[in-house]
Design a protein around this motif. Structure first.
Motif, mmCIF file in Angstrom:
data_model
loop_
_atom_site.group_PDB
_atom_site.id
_atom_site.type_symbol
_atom_site.label_atom_id
_atom_site.label_comp_id
_atom_site.label_asym_id
_atom_site.label_seq_id
_atom_site.Cartn_x
_atom_site.Cartn_y
_atom_site.Cartn_z
ATOM 1 N N ASN A 220 0.821 -1.201 0.000
ATOM 2 C CA ASN A 220 0.000 0.000 0.000
ATOM 3 C C ASN A 220 0.856 1.253 0.000
ATOM 4 O OD1 ASN A 220 0.248 1.201 2.986
ATOM 5 N ND2 ASN A 220 0.440 -1.026 3.034
ATOM 6 N N ARG B 100 -5.645 9.661 -0.923
ATOM 7 C CA ARG B 100 -6.008 8.551 -1.816
ATOM 8 C C ARG B 100 -4.820 7.596 -1.864
ATOM 9 N NH1 ARG B 100 -10.508 9.531 -4.911
ATOM 10 N NH2 ARG B 100 -11.307 11.661 -4.767
ATOM 11 N N GLN C 170 -3.664 3.116 -2.659
ATOM 12 C CA GLN C 170 -4.041 1.831 -3.248
ATOM 13 C C GLN C 170 -3.573 0.701 -2.342
ATOM 14 O OE1 GLN C 170 -2.322 1.890 -7.243
ATOM 15 N NE2 GLN C 170 -4.336 2.427 -8.050
ATOM 16 N N ARG D 118 -2.644 -3.224 -2.897
ATOM 17 C CA ARG D 118 -2.303 -4.104 -4.005
ATOM 18 C C ARG D 118 -2.215 -5.540 -3.506
ATOM 19 N NH1 ARG D 118 0.190 0.502 -4.107
ATOM 20 N NH2 ARG D 118 2.140 -0.159 -3.128
ATOM 21 N N ASP E 8 -8.774 0.812 -4.966
ATOM 22 C CA ASP E 8 -8.615 2.260 -4.865
ATOM 23 C C ASP E 8 -9.318 2.719 -3.598
ATOM 24 O OD1 ASP E 8 -7.163 2.845 -7.297
ATOM 25 O OD2 ASP E 8 -8.980 2.183 -8.334
ATOM 26 N N CYS E 9 -8.574 3.443 -2.769
ATOM 27 C CA CYS E 9 -9.078 3.813 -1.450
ATOM 28 C C CYS E 9 -8.882 5.303 -1.186
ATOM 29 C CB CYS E 9 -8.329 3.023 -0.376
ATOM 30 S SG CYS E 9 -8.310 1.231 -0.655
ATOM 31 N N GLU E 10 -9.698 5.822 -0.286
ATOM 32 C CA GLU E 10 -9.545 7.191 0.177
ATOM 33 C C GLU E 10 -9.865 7.221 1.663
ATOM 34 O OE1 GLU E 10 -11.411 11.677 -0.359
ATOM 35 O OE2 GLU E 10 -11.816 10.179 -1.898
ATOM 36 N N HIS F 222 -13.149 -1.594 -5.828
ATOM 37 C CA HIS F 222 -12.501 -2.435 -6.825
ATOM 38 C C HIS F 222 -13.280 -2.311 -8.130
ATOM 39 C CE1 HIS F 222 -11.623 -6.246 -8.987
ATOM 40 N NE2 HIS F 222 -10.408 -5.936 -8.591
#
Length: 141
Positions: free
Chosen positions: A39, A48, A50, A52, A60-62, A78
């Protein structure tokens, strides 16, 4: 579709470590990589990042909420070529001191009724992630 159709995975586990130690494992990128995924996480609202997965998938994260030692929340999305497999969810960790440790509560909400495979995978996956998290905490000072 109403909000009542949205499904949530909930995992609660009592962990024999203080909230501060658990918080480190939830918010430091090199530690997150040991129990969850590779990450580029930072504990800043609006950041933001990611996650993996070893399977090659990317989330994809926030960051939505950070209350040090208490609450951490972020999106967990996802994207898939097949729209039925698109997942837009939110993961929230809540830490509550109990006895000689911490009650860790993880809630992942946002699974649509037709996403039975993703929902089942998350239920199984979080149990495995928490197992790895507990192993990591045993090794941490």
């Amino acid at each position: 579709m109403s909000t009542s159709d949205i499904r949530t995975v909930l995992v609660e586990r009592e962990i024999a470590h203080p909230p501060e130690k658990l918080w480190r494992a939830l918010t430091r990128p090199h530690l997150i990589a040991e129990w969850l995924m590779a990450n580029d996480f930072l504990p800043d609202v609006g950041h933001r990042f990611q996650l993996r997965g070893e399977w090659g998938g990317v989330l994809d994260c926030e960051v939505l909420e950070v209350e040090p030692g208490e609450t951490l929340s972020y999106t967990w999305n996802h994207a898939s070529a097949d729209a039925a497999f698109n997942l837009e969810s939110v993961v929230t960790f809540t830490l509550t001191p109990v006895g000689k440790g911490t009650l860790l509560r993880m809630e992942q909400t946002g699974f649509r009724p037709e996403q039975k495979q993703a929902f089942g995978g998350a239920r199984m996956g979080w149990q495995q992630f928490f197992g790895k998290l507990e192993q990591l905490l045993e090794r941490l000072d």
